[in-house]
Design an enzyme around this catalytic site. Structure first.
Site, PDB file in Angstrom:
ATOM      1  N   GLY A 136      -9.284  69.103  -6.454  1.00 15.68           N
ATOM      2  CA  GLY A 136      -8.624  67.910  -6.972  1.00 15.68           C
ATOM      3  C   GLY A 136      -7.154  68.190  -7.205  1.00 15.68           C
ATOM      4  N   GLN A 190       1.249  67.072 -10.364  1.00 12.28           N
ATOM      5  CA  GLN A 190       1.189  68.504 -10.041  1.00 12.28           C
ATOM      6  C   GLN A 190       2.085  68.875  -8.859  1.00 12.28           C
ATOM      7  OE1 GLN A 190      -3.338  68.510 -10.149  1.00 12.28           O
ATOM      8  NE2 GLN A 190      -2.873  70.582 -10.825  1.00 12.28           N
ATOM      9  N   CYS A 212      -7.707  75.009 -12.786  1.00 11.56           N
ATOM     10  CA  CYS A 212      -6.664  74.044 -12.474  1.00 11.56           C
ATOM     11  C   CYS A 212      -5.598  74.748 -11.633  1.00 11.56           C
ATOM     12  CB  CYS A 212      -6.054  73.529 -13.778  1.00 11.56           C
ATOM     13  SG  CYS A 212      -4.757  72.325 -13.515  1.00 11.56           S
ATOM     14  N   LEU A 213      -5.164  74.111 -10.551  1.00 10.77           N
ATOM     15  CA  LEU A 213      -4.157  74.735  -9.681  1.00 10.77           C
ATOM     16  C   LEU A 213      -2.831  74.945 -10.417  1.00 10.77           C
ATOM     17  CD1 LEU A 213      -4.859  72.830  -6.330  1.00 10.77           C
ATOM     18  CD2 LEU A 213      -5.511  75.165  -6.912  1.00 10.77           C
ATOM     19  N   HIS A 272     -10.826  65.140 -14.991  1.00  6.02           N
ATOM     20  CA  HIS A 272      -9.794  66.187 -15.100  1.00  6.02           C
ATOM     21  C   HIS A 272      -8.469  65.679 -14.517  1.00  6.02           C
ATOM     22  CE1 HIS A 272      -8.533  70.604 -14.358  1.00  6.02           C
ATOM     23  NE2 HIS A 272      -7.622  69.890 -13.729  1.00  6.02           N
ATOM     24  N   GLU A 273      -8.529  65.050 -13.332  1.00  7.86           N
ATOM     25  CA  GLU A 273      -7.291  64.591 -12.679  1.00  7.86           C
ATOM     26  C   GLU A 273      -6.662  63.420 -13.442  1.00  7.86           C
ATOM     27  OE1 GLU A 273      -6.104  66.627 -10.668  1.00  7.86           O
ATOM     28  OE2 GLU A 273      -7.978  67.704 -10.345  1.00  7.86           O
ATOM     29  N   HIS A 329      -4.537  64.656 -16.109  1.00 11.34           N
ATOM     30  CA  HIS A 329      -3.193  65.046 -15.642  1.00 11.34           C
ATOM     31  C   HIS A 329      -2.234  63.853 -15.669  1.00 11.34           C
ATOM     32  CE1 HIS A 329      -3.346  69.191 -14.316  1.00 11.34           C
ATOM     33  NE2 HIS A 329      -4.451  68.995 -13.622  1.00 11.34           N
TER      34      HIS A 329
HETATM   35 NI    NI Z   1      -5.791  70.425 -12.862  1.00 13.49          NI
END
Ligand code: NI
Length: 173
Positions: free
Chosen positions: A46, A51, A95-96, A137-138, A141
Protein backbone atom coordinates in the site's frame (compact mmCIF):
# COMPACT_ATOMS: atom_id res chain seq x y z
CA UNK A 1 6.10 4.71 -15.35
CA UNK A 2 8.45 6.44 -12.98
CA UNK A 3 9.65 5.25 -9.63
CA UNK A 4 9.15 8.07 -7.14
CA UNK A 5 11.12 8.81 -3.99
CA UNK A 6 9.42 7.55 -0.84
CA UNK A 7 9.46 10.07 2.02
CA UNK A 8 10.57 8.57 5.33
CA UNK A 9 10.42 9.61 8.98
CA UNK A 10 11.26 12.06 10.47
CA UNK A 11 10.29 14.19 7.42
CA UNK A 12 7.49 16.44 8.79
CA UNK A 13 5.54 16.26 5.51
CA UNK A 14 4.25 12.85 6.66
CA UNK A 15 2.25 14.66 9.37
CA UNK A 16 0.36 16.84 6.87
CA UNK A 17 -3.35 16.31 6.27
CA UNK A 18 -3.98 15.62 2.58
CA UNK A 19 -6.50 17.59 0.53
CA UNK A 20 -9.46 16.10 -1.33
CA UNK A 21 -9.16 15.71 -5.08
CA UNK A 22 -11.63 17.84 -7.04
CA UNK A 23 -10.99 16.50 -10.53
CA UNK A 24 -9.50 13.26 -11.90
CA UNK A 25 -6.98 14.78 -14.32
CA UNK A 26 -4.57 12.95 -16.61
CA UNK A 27 -1.77 14.12 -14.30
CA UNK A 28 -3.51 12.40 -11.41
CA UNK A 29 -3.74 9.15 -13.40
CA UNK A 30 -0.01 9.35 -14.13
CA UNK A 31 0.61 9.90 -10.41
CA UNK A 32 -1.43 6.77 -9.56
CA UNK A 33 0.56 4.69 -12.09
CA UNK A 34 3.83 6.01 -10.68
CA UNK A 35 2.66 5.26 -7.14
CA UNK A 36 1.86 1.65 -8.12
CA UNK A 37 5.26 1.27 -9.77
CA UNK A 38 6.95 2.75 -6.69
CA UNK A 39 5.00 0.48 -4.35
CA UNK A 40 5.74 -2.71 -6.35
CA UNK A 41 9.45 -1.88 -6.64
CA UNK A 42 9.62 -1.34 -2.88
CA UNK A 43 7.75 -4.65 -2.30
CA UNK A 44 5.01 -2.76 -0.48
CA UNK A 45 1.29 -3.56 -0.41
CA UNK A 46 0.00 0.00 0.00
CA UNK A 47 1.12 3.58 -0.60
CA UNK A 48 -0.52 6.96 0.04
CA UNK A 49 0.09 10.15 -1.98
CA UNK A 50 1.71 11.95 0.94
CA UNK A 51 4.42 9.25 1.04
CA UNK A 52 5.63 10.49 -2.35
CA UNK A 53 5.24 14.13 -1.23
CA UNK A 54 1.85 14.69 -2.90
CA UNK A 55 -0.64 15.83 -0.24
CA UNK A 56 -3.75 14.61 -2.07
CA UNK A 57 -6.29 12.09 -0.82
CA UNK A 58 -5.16 9.21 -3.04
CA UNK A 59 -3.88 5.74 -2.24
CA UNK A 60 -2.93 2.53 -4.02
CA UNK A 61 -3.06 -1.01 -2.63
CA UNK A 62 -2.38 -4.53 -3.85
CA UNK A 63 -2.45 -7.40 -1.38
CA UNK A 64 -2.29 -10.21 -3.97
CA UNK A 65 0.41 -12.85 -3.56
CA UNK A 66 2.67 -12.10 -6.53
CA UNK A 67 4.14 -15.62 -6.56
CA UNK A 68 0.76 -17.26 -7.13
CA UNK A 69 -1.69 -14.65 -8.39
CA UNK A 70 -2.01 -11.91 -10.99
CA UNK A 71 -1.51 -8.41 -9.62
CA UNK A 72 -4.77 -6.79 -8.49
CA UNK A 73 -4.07 -3.11 -7.95
CA UNK A 74 -6.76 -0.85 -6.49
CA UNK A 75 -6.51 2.93 -6.76
CA UNK A 76 -8.68 5.02 -4.46
CA UNK A 77 -9.36 8.73 -4.76
CA UNK A 78 -11.00 10.52 -1.79
CA UNK A 79 -11.58 7.27 0.14
CA UNK A 80 -13.98 7.47 3.05
CA UNK A 81 -14.86 4.72 5.47
CA UNK A 82 -18.63 4.38 5.81
CA UNK A 83 -18.73 1.40 8.15
CA UNK A 84 -16.41 -0.27 10.68
CA UNK A 85 -17.27 -3.68 12.16
CA UNK A 86 -17.38 -4.16 15.93
CA UNK A 87 -15.15 -7.17 15.52
CA UNK A 88 -11.46 -6.38 15.53
CA UNK A 89 -8.34 -8.07 14.27
CA UNK A 90 -4.64 -7.61 14.91
CA UNK A 91 -1.88 -7.38 12.32
CA UNK A 92 1.77 -6.58 12.69
CA UNK A 93 2.06 -3.63 10.31
CA UNK A 94 5.05 -2.17 8.55
CA UNK A 95 5.29 1.04 6.54
CA UNK A 96 7.51 2.08 3.62
CA UNK A 97 8.00 5.46 5.37
CA UNK A 98 9.23 3.82 8.60
CA UNK A 99 12.06 1.47 7.67
CA UNK A 100 12.57 -1.59 9.85
CA UNK A 101 9.63 -0.77 12.11
CA UNK A 102 6.78 -3.17 12.88
CA UNK A 103 3.83 -2.33 15.12
CA UNK A 104 1.02 -4.64 16.22
CA UNK A 105 -2.22 -2.76 15.65
CA UNK A 106 -5.79 -3.73 16.45
CA UNK A 107 -8.29 -2.38 13.93
CA UNK A 108 -11.89 -3.15 12.92
CA UNK A 109 -11.84 -6.40 10.87
CA UNK A 110 -14.38 -5.34 8.28
CA UNK A 111 -14.97 -1.99 6.62
CA UNK A 112 -17.04 -0.49 3.85
CA UNK A 113 -15.17 2.22 2.00
CA UNK A 114 -16.45 4.58 -0.67
CA UNK A 115 -14.05 6.12 -3.15
CA UNK A 116 -13.68 7.51 -6.65
CA UNK A 117 -11.90 5.24 -9.10
CA UNK A 118 -9.66 6.04 -12.07
CA UNK A 119 -12.73 6.39 -14.35
CA UNK A 120 -14.14 8.98 -11.97
CA UNK A 121 -16.97 6.63 -10.91
CA UNK A 122 -18.00 6.42 -7.27
CA UNK A 123 -17.47 2.93 -5.88
CA UNK A 124 -18.04 1.08 -2.65
CA UNK A 125 -16.02 -1.82 -1.36
CA UNK A 126 -16.76 -4.00 1.65
CA UNK A 127 -13.73 -5.98 2.69
CA UNK A 128 -12.07 -7.70 5.63
CA UNK A 129 -8.71 -9.17 6.61
CA UNK A 130 -5.47 -7.83 5.21
CA UNK A 131 -7.05 -5.59 2.55
CA UNK A 132 -9.24 -3.90 5.18
CA UNK A 133 -6.18 -3.31 7.36
CA UNK A 134 -4.08 -1.88 4.53
CA UNK A 135 -6.84 0.52 3.45
CA UNK A 136 -7.25 1.76 7.04
CA UNK A 137 -3.46 2.18 7.33
CA UNK A 138 -3.30 4.21 4.09
CA UNK A 139 -6.27 6.40 5.05
CA UNK A 140 -4.42 7.14 8.32
CA UNK A 141 -1.57 8.52 6.15
CA UNK A 142 -4.02 10.93 4.47
CA UNK A 143 -4.73 12.33 7.94
CA UNK A 144 -1.05 12.52 8.91
CA UNK A 145 -1.30 9.51 11.20
CA UNK A 146 1.45 6.86 11.37
CA UNK A 147 1.69 3.37 12.87
CA UNK A 148 3.95 4.64 15.68
CA UNK A 149 0.98 6.69 16.94
CA UNK A 150 -0.51 3.41 18.16
CA UNK A 151 2.45 2.88 20.51
CA UNK A 152 2.81 4.21 24.05
CA UNK A 153 4.68 7.54 24.09
CA UNK A 154 7.69 5.84 25.67
CA UNK A 155 7.96 3.22 22.92
CA UNK A 156 7.19 5.83 20.25
CA UNK A 157 10.09 8.03 21.41
CA UNK A 158 12.49 5.10 21.20
CA UNK A 159 11.38 4.32 17.62
CA UNK A 160 11.58 7.99 16.57
CA UNK A 161 15.09 8.29 17.98
CA UNK A 162 16.14 5.18 16.03
CA UNK A 163 14.56 6.47 12.80
CA UNK A 164 16.31 9.84 13.20
CA UNK A 165 19.61 8.06 13.69
CA UNK A 166 19.01 5.97 10.55
CA UNK A 167 18.12 9.11 8.55
CA UNK A 168 21.33 10.83 9.72
CA UNK A 169 23.38 7.76 8.78
CA UNK A 170 21.85 7.86 5.26
CA UNK A 171 22.76 11.55 4.93
CA UNK A 172 26.35 11.01 6.08
CA UNK A 173 26.78 8.16 3.66
NI1 NI B 1 2.45 3.32 5.66
Amino acid sequence: MTKLEIITMPDPILRKTSESVTHVSSDLLVLLDDMLETMYRASGIGLAGIQVAVPKRVLVVDVSDHEKECPSPICMINPEILYFSERKGVYEEGCLSLPETRVEIERPSEITVSYIDRDESVRELTTSGLLSTVIQHEINHLDGKLIIDYLSSLKRDIVIRRLKKMARAREDF
